[in-house]
Design an enzyme around this catalytic site. Structure first.
Site, PDB file in Angstrom:
ATOM      1  N   ASN A 226       0.899  -1.159   0.000  1.00  0.00           N
ATOM      2  CA  ASN A 226       0.000   0.000   0.000  1.00  0.00           C
ATOM      3  C   ASN A 226       0.936   1.207   0.000  1.00  0.00           C
ATOM      4  O   ASN A 226       1.311   1.725   1.043  1.00  0.00           O
ATOM      5  CB  ASN A 226      -0.912  -0.019   1.228  1.00  0.00           C
ATOM      6  CG  ASN A 226      -1.807  -1.251   1.201  1.00  0.00           C
ATOM      7  OD1 ASN A 226      -2.343  -1.613   0.160  1.00  0.00           O
ATOM      8  ND2 ASN A 226      -1.946  -1.918   2.327  1.00  0.00           N
ATOM      9  N   GLU A 307      -8.074  -3.173  -3.119  1.00  0.00           N
ATOM     10  CA  GLU A 307      -8.287  -2.537  -1.817  1.00  0.00           C
ATOM     11  C   GLU A 307      -8.043  -1.029  -1.871  1.00  0.00           C
ATOM     12  O   GLU A 307      -7.354  -0.466  -1.026  1.00  0.00           O
ATOM     13  CB  GLU A 307      -7.395  -3.194  -0.751  1.00  0.00           C
ATOM     14  CG  GLU A 307      -7.692  -4.670  -0.570  1.00  0.00           C
ATOM     15  CD  GLU A 307      -6.870  -5.356   0.506  1.00  0.00           C
ATOM     16  OE1 GLU A 307      -5.748  -4.898   0.783  1.00  0.00           O
ATOM     17  OE2 GLU A 307      -7.354  -6.361   1.046  1.00  0.00           O
ATOM     18  N   ARG A 352     -15.119 -13.970  -3.891  1.00  0.00           N
ATOM     19  CA  ARG A 352     -13.844 -13.247  -4.003  1.00  0.00           C
ATOM     20  C   ARG A 352     -12.702 -14.178  -4.417  1.00  0.00           C
ATOM     21  O   ARG A 352     -11.747 -13.745  -5.060  1.00  0.00           O
ATOM     22  CB  ARG A 352     -13.532 -12.584  -2.656  1.00  0.00           C
ATOM     23  CG  ARG A 352     -12.266 -11.781  -2.686  1.00  0.00           C
ATOM     24  CD  ARG A 352     -12.065 -11.062  -1.376  1.00  0.00           C
ATOM     25  NE  ARG A 352     -10.702 -11.222  -0.911  1.00  0.00           N
ATOM     26  CZ  ARG A 352     -10.278 -10.851   0.287  1.00  0.00           C
ATOM     27  NH1 ARG A 352     -11.110 -10.305   1.149  1.00  0.00           N
ATOM     28  NH2 ARG A 352      -9.026 -11.027   0.637  1.00  0.00           N
ATOM     29  N   ASP A 381      -6.614 -15.023   1.239  1.00  0.00           N
ATOM     30  CA  ASP A 381      -5.677 -14.080   1.837  1.00  0.00           C
ATOM     31  C   ASP A 381      -4.924 -14.683   3.015  1.00  0.00           C
ATOM     32  O   ASP A 381      -5.240 -14.367   4.168  1.00  0.00           O
ATOM     33  CB  ASP A 381      -6.455 -12.834   2.293  1.00  0.00           C
ATOM     34  CG  ASP A 381      -5.541 -11.706   2.700  1.00  0.00           C
ATOM     35  OD1 ASP A 381      -4.316 -11.843   2.499  1.00  0.00           O
ATOM     36  OD2 ASP A 381      -6.041 -10.685   3.215  1.00  0.00           O
ATOM     37  N   GLU A 403       3.933 -15.666  -3.402  1.00  0.00           N
ATOM     38  CA  GLU A 403       3.941 -14.749  -2.261  1.00  0.00           C
ATOM     39  C   GLU A 403       3.429 -15.483  -1.017  1.00  0.00           C
ATOM     40  O   GLU A 403       2.260 -15.848  -0.935  1.00  0.00           O
ATOM     41  CB  GLU A 403       3.065 -13.512  -2.523  1.00  0.00           C
ATOM     42  CG  GLU A 403       3.053 -12.530  -1.348  1.00  0.00           C
ATOM     43  CD  GLU A 403       2.304 -11.228  -1.632  1.00  0.00           C
ATOM     44  OE1 GLU A 403       2.408 -10.691  -2.763  1.00  0.00           O
ATOM     45  OE2 GLU A 403       1.595 -10.753  -0.730  1.00  0.00           O
ATOM     46  N   GLU A 409      -0.196 -12.680  10.240  1.00  0.00           N
ATOM     47  CA  GLU A 409      -1.402 -11.855  10.306  1.00  0.00           C
ATOM     48  C   GLU A 409      -2.622 -12.662  10.740  1.00  0.00           C
ATOM     49  O   GLU A 409      -3.443 -12.180  11.513  1.00  0.00           O
ATOM     50  CB  GLU A 409      -1.645 -11.211   8.932  1.00  0.00           C
ATOM     51  CG  GLU A 409      -2.922 -10.407   8.872  1.00  0.00           C
ATOM     52  CD  GLU A 409      -3.160  -9.754   7.518  1.00  0.00           C
ATOM     53  OE1 GLU A 409      -2.289  -9.848   6.634  1.00  0.00           O
ATOM     54  OE2 GLU A 409      -4.232  -9.147   7.347  1.00  0.00           O
TER      55      GLU A 409
HETATM   56  C1  BDP Z   1      -4.131  -8.426   3.542  1.00  0.00           C
HETATM   57  C2  BDP Z   1      -3.794  -7.457   4.614  1.00  0.00           C
HETATM   58  C3  BDP Z   1      -3.644  -6.048   4.132  1.00  0.00           C
HETATM   59  C4  BDP Z   1      -2.728  -6.022   2.930  1.00  0.00           C
HETATM   60  C5  BDP Z   1      -3.266  -6.931   1.867  1.00  0.00           C
HETATM   61  C6  BDP Z   1      -2.327  -7.098   0.684  1.00  0.00           C
HETATM   62  O1  BDP Z   1      -4.805  -7.506   5.603  1.00  0.00           O
HETATM   63  O2  BDP Z   1      -3.154  -5.285   5.182  1.00  0.00           O
HETATM   64  O3  BDP Z   1      -2.577  -4.751   2.441  1.00  0.00           O
HETATM   65  O4  BDP Z   1      -3.443  -8.228   2.371  1.00  0.00           O
HETATM   66  O5  BDP Z   1      -1.704  -8.148   0.606  1.00  0.00           O
HETATM   67  O6  BDP Z   1      -3.680  -9.653   4.022  1.00  0.00           O
HETATM   68  O7  BDP Z   1      -2.231  -6.227  -0.147  1.00  0.00           O
END
Ligand code: BDP
Length: 720
Positions: A226, A307, A352, A381, A403, A409
């Site tokens: 981000n 996002e 998704r 995710d 990745e 997390e």
């Molecule tokens: C999610 C996270 C977020 C990341 C996003 C990503 O919650 O903070 O920005 O993935 O990989 O796991 O871009």
């Protein structure tokens, strides 16, 4: 008085073992305690010699001195004299005549830029351990290899090692913001001290680089996906240059995340349209500026149209247009663009999990040669367990970069002991069945199946300013395992755990055995107390800590828990078969058939692919509801078992880390119990069935768990 105090302190340390704070990671080089082996090693190595000179070779030399001093307890001389006697190590480039004369059966061409060979040569009663490579970095990798063998008490008297990395780009992704907070970081703040850079080079940068080099990591993306455009300004680039200079001798290239709208934010352009010439020129100029400072700059990592991040779709263009524009800019300098496939639409889709495939699969074959598409291991995710991402095997004309998330997390932050190597391996070994050969995810990523020379693997780093780098002493093992697998994904998780334990704690069997058992079981245990049987995305809102399967009615349905578990009076799970979202059809026919069949679908993925009646009979003979209860209880009970195992190490490892892990395991037990009770009480409102009478009842009511808040959890994001 002072002297006696010091003597007393010295005695205490001697009796209780050296106190350790974890800073030294797996590079502690503690003196070997096995006297017989120590004597053998000492006989084998009486001095060492480095052929040639360069910053990297100096590091190799320092590492050998430091390592052998620590392991042997006495220093080893560096012998500059070519005709020296005794058993020695000689390190250097293959082209060096002093190396060439000894080298046996190695074709330099097979070793490439980073490979190395270690050979034991006996000549006139002299034993020479040769560490040779085409490039200095290979020599350094070889030095770490030899030291690892000694650290782990392996035989070194007849070595014939050839090591070549299976994957080219082995990269850490730091999700570090410029204000030094770390997105999803649980080990303090960002290592990069922008305020003091470029003048001040913190010793930690060098220690970080050294640790990475010891496991073969050769790239680091300094900034969050981000992205903040400011990292591309001249002031920041000076700082990045200083870091690149510090990392270079360790074989580490620096990469940056590129904010797609940077030409607007920094260049005052009215658009960031990738087909607009002014925009292209802006990026070309920016690349030139960067490469003037950092000639070996790795390239850009981009999160676009995901996002809320800007991207080419804002201008009606595709990911291909965006990636290729940046690829053109870095191409003259041999840079790469790593374009992430972690995308999902602003309009909530029916599933998704299908999004990345839907957007990227049609683009296969349209990317420039220096573009890699970076795909998360699973389609949602980084959940505790996901089936492999369907893009693996679906884009044969594009190098797909793996990745993984090293930072935990969704796996208990840096509070829970979870060894992730088994999770990485589960994905890497999955067979995509997209070709006649064994088309495992690993063989797609390493380029074997589709014949790609450009290959890559990334791990979202778990590193921060905490004294032990990763927050939890065992979280270091995940950094370590990522590097070791990135170099060679065929290594077993067990072998990696074994060497990590030996280097990090002790070579004693009484330590290795229980710790390895705990590590090897830990990920399955976590899955059981968090998201068993294919459940996913049950975590708390925004910070992602703790259970919250009740999350619903948010502005995006696919950020809620109910969207994923779909529990109702009939059953639970997301129907991704042809009668549901049909996400299974994104896999090869054979894989899709297996996942689609209620009978053949592996139970660990059952609720990922099926909405299953509560009284469905499981392989154990139990109903689904009872099985769910058993898994949750088994998970929590197993944490108790982890605690007991750890207690058996009292006095066998240093007190500081022993106590630290003891209290973290207690916290893990507490949190695991909350996961179990909260999830079962909540799902019970749908199943309307009792928790089997053989299992104890939850301590509190569902309301109690719903009311728990986690105001101190790091990484709170307001939006999701
Ligand atoms: C999610 C996270 C977020 C990341 C996003 C990503 O919650 O903070 O920005 O993935 O990989 O796991 O871009």
């Amino acid at each position: 008085m002072r002297l006696s105090y010091l003597i007393l302190l010295g005695c205490l340390i001697f009796i209780t073992g050296k106190s350790e704070n974890g800073y030294d990671l797996w590079l502690r080089y503690a003196k070997l305690t096995n006297d017989k082996k120590l004597a053998e090693y000492k006989k084998q190595i009486t001095s060492f010699r480095i052929e040639g000179s360069s910053p990297t070779l100096s590091i190799a030399s320092d590492e050998l001195s430091r390592g052998l001093l620590g392991l042997f307890g006495s220093s080893i001389t560096q012998n500059k004299n070519a005709g020296s006697k005794g058993n020695l190590i000689i390190c250097g480039r293959i082209e060096s005549p002093a190396i060439k004369q000894y080298l046996q059966n190695t074709s330099a061409s097979t070793l490439g830029n980073e490979g190395y060979t270690i050979q034991t040569i006996t000549k006139d009663k002299q034993k020479i351990t040769l560490i040779a490579a085409n490039e200095d970095i290979g020599v350094l990798y070889g030095v770490f290899h030899l030291l690892r063998l000694i650290q782990t008490e392996q035989p070194i008297h007849q070595l014939a090692v050839t090591e070549i990395p299976k994957i080219k780009l082995r990269v850490l992704n730091h999700w570090d913001n410029l204000d030094r907070t770390v997105e999803r970081g649980y080990a303090g703040f960002s290592l990069w001290n922008w305020h003091k850079l470029p003048q001040y080079i913190d010793q930690r940068y060098l220690d970080y680089a050294r640790a990475n080099a010891s496991i073969g990591i050769n790239g680091t993306v300094l900034t969050n996906v981000n992205a903040n455009a400011n990292i591309l300004t001249e002031d920041y680039l000076k700082k990045v240059e200083a870091l690149a200079n510090a990392f270079r001798p360790y074989g580490i290239k620096v990469y940056l995340t590129a904010r797609f709208s940077a030409p607007i934010e920094l260049g005052d352009l009215p658009t960031a349209d990738p087909l607009d010439q002014r925009v292209q020129q802006w990026w070309n100029d920016k690349a030139k500026e960067i490469y003037q400072r950092i000639p070996d700059f790795g390239g850009f990592l981009v999160k676009a149209n995901s996002e809320g991040q800007p991207g080419p779709q804002n201008y009606g263009r595709t990911h291909k247009d965006g990636a290729n524009m940046l690829a053109t800019a870095v191409e003259p300098y041999k840079g790469v663009v790593i374009w992430r496939a972690f995308v999902y639409d602003n309009n909530v889709p029916d599933d998704r999990a299908k999004q990345a495939y839907t957007e990227f699969k049609p683009l296969d074959g349209t990317f420039k040669e220096n573009v890699l598409v970076q795909v998360k291991n699973g389609a949602i995710d980084f959940q505790p367990r996901e089936p492999f991402h369907p893009l693996f095997g679906a884009m044969p004309k594009t190098p797909l970069m793996m990745e993984f998330q090293i930072t935990q997390e969704y796996l208990g932050f840096s509070t829970h002991l979870v060894y992730l190597s088994t999770m990485f391996k589960e994905c890497l070994e999955a067979d995509t069945k997209t070709s006649d050969q064994m088309a495992s995810v690993a063989r797609i990523v390493d380029g074997t199946i589709d014949k790609h020379a450009l290959t890559g693997i990334a791990g979202v780093a778990n590193i921060g300013t905490d004294i032990n780098w990763c927050g939890h002493p065992f979280a270091q093992a995940n950094w370590y395992a990522f590097g070791r697998l990135a170099w060679n994904h065929t290594r077993s998780s067990e072998a990696i755990a074994d060497e990590w334990i030996r280097m990090t704690f002790s070579n004693e069997e009484a330590v290795i055995k229980p710790v390895k058992e705990v590590m090897m079981a830990s990920r399955e245990i976590t899955v059981n107390y968090m998201t068993p049987l294919g459940l996913h995305h049950l975590m708390g809102w925004s910070h992602h800590h703790g259970p919250a399967p009740w999350i619903k009615d948010k502005h995006r349905a696919d950020w809620t828990s109910v969207y994923y578990h779909k529990a109702d009076s009939l059953g639970i799970g997301f129907n991704r078969t042809a009668t549901g979202s049909d996400a299974v059809s994104q896999y090869s026919k054979a894989v899709a058939a297996k996942f689609s069949s209620l009978k053949d679908c592996p139970e660990e993925f059952l609720l990922w692919f099926h909405h299953v009646p509560w009284d469905h009979q499981m392989k154990s003979g139990r109903t689904l509801w009872d099985e769910l209860c058993h898994r949750y209880y088994e998970g929590v009970d197993s944490v108790k078992w982890m605690q007991e195992n750890w207690q058996s190490l009292k006095g066998k490892v240093d007190k500081e880390r022993f106590d630290e892990v003891t209290s973290l395991l207690a916290l893990q037990y507490e949190e695991a119990s909350i996961w179990r009770d909260a999830c079962l009480l909540y799902f019970q409102t749908f199943s309307k069935k009792p928790i089997p009478s053989t299992l104890p009842s939850p301590k509190h009511s569902l309301e109690y768990y719903k009311n728990l808040t986690y105001p101190y959890a790091p990484g709170i994001k307001s939006e999701w």
